[in-house]
Design a protein around this motif. Structure first.
Motif, PDB file in Angstrom:
ATOM      1  N   LEU A   1      -5.406  -0.707  -0.222  1.00  0.00           N
ATOM      2  CA  LEU A   1      -5.227  -0.112   1.042  1.00  0.00           C
ATOM      3  C   LEU A   1      -4.026   0.642   1.104  1.00  0.00           C
ATOM      4  CD1 LEU A   1      -6.046  -2.639   3.755  1.00  0.00           C
ATOM      5  CD2 LEU A   1      -7.495  -0.595   3.003  1.00  0.00           C
ATOM      6  N   ILE A   2      -2.853   0.079   0.390  1.00  0.00           N
ATOM      7  CA  ILE A   2      -1.613   1.122   0.205  1.00  0.00           C
ATOM      8  C   ILE A   2      -1.844   2.044  -0.410  1.00  0.00           C
ATOM      9  CG2 ILE A   2       0.752   1.052  -0.590  1.00  0.00           C
ATOM     10  CD1 ILE A   2       0.782  -2.073   0.017  1.00  0.00           C
ATOM     11  N   VAL A   3      -2.579   2.001  -1.603  1.00  0.00           N
ATOM     12  CA  VAL A   3      -2.736   3.232  -2.524  1.00  0.00           C
ATOM     13  C   VAL A   3      -3.662   4.370  -1.820  1.00  0.00           C
ATOM     14  CG1 VAL A   3      -3.861   3.844  -4.512  1.00  0.00           C
ATOM     15  CG2 VAL A   3      -2.450   1.858  -4.617  1.00  0.00           C
ATOM     16  N   GLU A   4      -4.608   3.905  -1.135  1.00  0.00           N
ATOM     17  CA  GLU A   4      -5.562   4.831  -0.382  1.00  0.00           C
ATOM     18  C   GLU A   4      -5.030   5.650   0.453  1.00  0.00           C
ATOM     19  OE1 GLU A   4      -9.639   4.851   2.230  1.00  0.00           O
ATOM     20  OE2 GLU A   4      -9.092   2.790   1.437  1.00  0.00           O
ATOM     21  N   ALA A   5      -3.934   4.926   1.399  1.00  0.00           N
ATOM     22  CA  ALA A   5      -3.153   5.493   2.542  1.00  0.00           C
ATOM     23  C   ALA A   5      -2.223   6.645   1.648  1.00  0.00           C
ATOM     24  CB  ALA A   5      -2.293   4.627   3.243  1.00  0.00           C
ATOM     25  N   ALA A   6      -1.542   5.970   0.409  1.00  0.00           N
ATOM     26  CA  ALA A   6      -0.666   7.016  -0.235  1.00  0.00           C
ATOM     27  C   ALA A   6      -1.560   8.179  -0.718  1.00  0.00           C
ATOM     28  CB  ALA A   6       0.073   6.181  -1.403  1.00  0.00           C
ATOM     29  N   GLY A   7      -2.528   7.986  -1.305  1.00  0.00           N
ATOM     30  CA  GLY A   7      -3.362   8.942  -1.770  1.00  0.00           C
ATOM     31  C   GLY A   7      -3.750  10.254  -0.806  1.00  0.00           C
ATOM     32  N   THR A   8      -3.923   9.594   0.406  1.00  0.00           N
ATOM     33  CA  THR A   8      -4.429  10.432   1.397  1.00  0.00           C
ATOM     34  C   THR A   8      -3.292  11.445   1.988  1.00  0.00           C
ATOM     35  OG1 THR A   8      -6.245   8.993   2.333  1.00  0.00           O
ATOM     36  CG2 THR A   8      -5.381  10.631   3.858  1.00  0.00           C
TER      37      THR A   8
ATOM     38  N   LEU B   1      -0.820   2.455   8.302  1.00  0.00           N
ATOM     39  CA  LEU B   1      -1.433   1.157   7.864  1.00  0.00           C
ATOM     40  C   LEU B   1      -1.196   0.213   9.004  1.00  0.00           C
ATOM     41  CD1 LEU B   1      -0.691   0.850   3.927  1.00  0.00           C
ATOM     42  CD2 LEU B   1      -2.777   0.962   4.947  1.00  0.00           C
ATOM     43  N   GLY B   2      -0.414   0.580  10.120  1.00  0.00           N
ATOM     44  CA  GLY B   2      -0.404  -0.279  11.203  1.00  0.00           C
ATOM     45  C   GLY B   2       0.485  -1.640  10.722  1.00  0.00           C
ATOM     46  N   VAL B   3       1.380  -1.580   9.750  1.00  0.00           N
ATOM     47  CA  VAL B   3       1.914  -2.670   9.486  1.00  0.00           C
ATOM     48  C   VAL B   3       3.782  -2.514   9.556  1.00  0.00           C
ATOM     49  CG1 VAL B   3       0.101  -3.512   7.849  1.00  0.00           C
ATOM     50  CG2 VAL B   3       2.029  -2.122   7.025  1.00  0.00           C
ATOM     51  N   SER B   4       4.527  -3.457   9.259  1.00  0.00           N
ATOM     52  CA  SER B   4       5.818  -3.141   9.149  1.00  0.00           C
ATOM     53  C   SER B   4       6.226  -2.840   7.877  1.00  0.00           C
ATOM     54  CB  SER B   4       6.505  -4.501   9.318  1.00  0.00           C
ATOM     55  OG  SER B   4       6.282  -5.473   8.401  1.00  0.00           O
ATOM     56  N   GLY B   5       7.424  -1.889   7.720  1.00  0.00           N
ATOM     57  CA  GLY B   5       7.661  -1.306   6.365  1.00  0.00           C
ATOM     58  C   GLY B   5       8.017  -2.474   5.201  1.00  0.00           C
ATOM     59  N   PRO B   6       8.806  -3.479   5.611  1.00  0.00           N
ATOM     60  CA  PRO B   6       8.749  -4.478   4.537  1.00  0.00           C
ATOM     61  C   PRO B   6       7.617  -5.201   3.757  1.00  0.00           C
ATOM     62  CG  PRO B   6      10.425  -4.721   6.312  1.00  0.00           C
ATOM     63  CD  PRO B   6       9.365  -3.644   6.606  1.00  0.00           C
ATOM     64  N   SER B   7       6.579  -5.037   4.624  1.00  0.00           N
ATOM     65  CA  SER B   7       5.246  -5.773   4.190  1.00  0.00           C
ATOM     66  C   SER B   7       4.743  -5.123   2.900  1.00  0.00           C
ATOM     67  CB  SER B   7       4.349  -5.882   5.410  1.00  0.00           C
ATOM     68  OG  SER B   7       3.872  -4.698   5.488  1.00  0.00           O
ATOM     69  N   LEU B   8       5.278  -3.740   2.686  1.00  0.00           N
ATOM     70  CA  LEU B   8       4.820  -3.004   1.623  1.00  0.00           C
ATOM     71  C   LEU B   8       5.190  -3.437   0.218  1.00  0.00           C
ATOM     72  CD1 LEU B   8       5.024   0.410   2.944  1.00  0.00           C
ATOM     73  CD2 LEU B   8       2.846  -1.111   2.897  1.00  0.00           C
ATOM     74  N   TYR B   9       6.331  -4.330   0.423  1.00  0.00           N
ATOM     75  CA  TYR B   9       7.179  -4.677  -0.747  1.00  0.00           C
ATOM     76  C   TYR B   9       6.568  -5.914  -1.286  1.00  0.00           C
ATOM     77  CZ  TYR B   9      10.586  -0.943   0.384  1.00  0.00           C
ATOM     78  OH  TYR B   9      11.152   0.094   0.600  1.00  0.00           O
ATOM     79  N   ASN B  10       5.667  -6.570  -0.372  1.00  0.00           N
ATOM     80  CA  ASN B  10       4.966  -7.703  -0.959  1.00  0.00           C
ATOM     81  C   ASN B  10       3.891  -7.159  -2.086  1.00  0.00           C
ATOM     82  OD1 ASN B  10       6.291  -9.530   0.741  1.00  0.00           O
ATOM     83  ND2 ASN B  10       4.709  -9.191   2.361  1.00  0.00           N
TER      84      ASN B  10
ATOM     85  N   LYS C   1      -7.718  -6.179  11.996  1.00  0.00           N
ATOM     86  CA  LYS C   1      -7.589  -5.031  10.882  1.00  0.00           C
ATOM     87  C   LYS C   1      -7.663  -5.608   9.812  1.00  0.00           C
ATOM     88  CE  LYS C   1      -4.335  -1.721  13.164  1.00  0.00           C
ATOM     89  NZ  LYS C   1      -3.174  -1.152  13.473  1.00  0.00           N
ATOM     90  N   PRO C   2      -8.257  -5.068   8.515  1.00  0.00           N
ATOM     91  CA  PRO C   2      -7.841  -6.003   7.096  1.00  0.00           C
ATOM     92  C   PRO C   2      -6.698  -5.956   6.641  1.00  0.00           C
ATOM     93  CG  PRO C   2      -8.778  -3.631   7.198  1.00  0.00           C
ATOM     94  CD  PRO C   2      -8.718  -3.877   8.553  1.00  0.00           C
TER      95      PRO C   2
END
Length: 214
Positions: free
Chosen positions: A13-20, A39-48, A6-7
């Motif tokens: 990628l976060i913004v695209e997923a949120a917009g959808t 996005l297939g990731v863990s929640g805390p990774s978004l805070y990076n 996965k990329p």
């Protein structure tokens, strides 16, 4: 070394997923849990990449602002201020109409959002260059935003049901055809926008003619 399947997670990628998610289900549907799952990731990774959900929604809103055409305000474009406002209003409404669920975030103002600030800067700069006093140029920018954002929040025509019995002439003597509005949504809503925009610009033109001449 094997390439990742996965990329790598990124702001885009976060913004695209949120917009959808906003487009499909509205602002309340956005959460770190939903986004992480999509996005297939863990929640805390978004805070990076984003500190809060509001920062994510701000970024989504800014992608919509970035779609608004500002070329009519370029110094060499040649359109006079009224034509520029007219064409910009249509571009702005078009961008919002494609993403109506994000309008409440945009209505808060540009804040620190780069694309939103470029919109405000372009409108103000063009109006002052055309001879509007700075205070009035600010009011024009605000007025146009109120009108355009309001037109994109919801459909007037869809606010009426297609059941003739809902509008009993005994109770609503002037709404005998209201049940037909929903099926004419585009005609009604776009016609209302055009009527309002023309009236707004006509009024500004009268004020412009009354400005003291240098």
């Amino acid at each position: 070394m094997a390439r990742p399947r996965k990329p790598l997670l990124s702001r885009d990628l976060i913004v695209e997923a949120a917009g959808t998610l906003v487009d499909a289900e509205g602002l309340e549907a956005v959460s770190t849990r939903r986004l992480a799952a999509a996005l297939g990731v863990s929640g805390p990774s978004l805070y990076n990449h984003f500190r809060t959900k509001d920062e994510i929604l701000d970024a989504v809103a800014d992608t919509v602002s970035a779609r608004v055409d500002l070329s009519m305000f370029d110094e060499g474009d040649g359109r006079e201020w009224r034509a520029a406002l007219h064409d910009w209003a249509h571009s702005y409404r078009g961008a919002l109409s494609d993403h109506p669920n994000i309008v409440p975030v945009l209505a808060r103002g540009p804040g620190r959002r780069p694309a939103g600030l470029r919109v405000a800067d372009a409108v103000f700069g063009a109006m002052t260059a055309a001879g509007w006093p700075p205070a009035q140029a600010t009011r024009i920018g605000a007025l146009m935003r109120y009108f355009i954002l309001g037109s994109a929040v919801a459909s007037f025509a869809r606010g009426f049901v297609d059941d003739e019995a809902a509008y009993d002439p005994a109770d609503y003597p002037h709404l005998g055809q209201a049940h037909l509005l929903a099926e004419r949504q585009r005609e009604v809503d776009e016609g209302a926008f055009e009527t309002g925009l023309a009236a707004l610009l006509d009024g500004l033109a009268l004020q412009y003619e009354a400005l003291p001449k240098a």
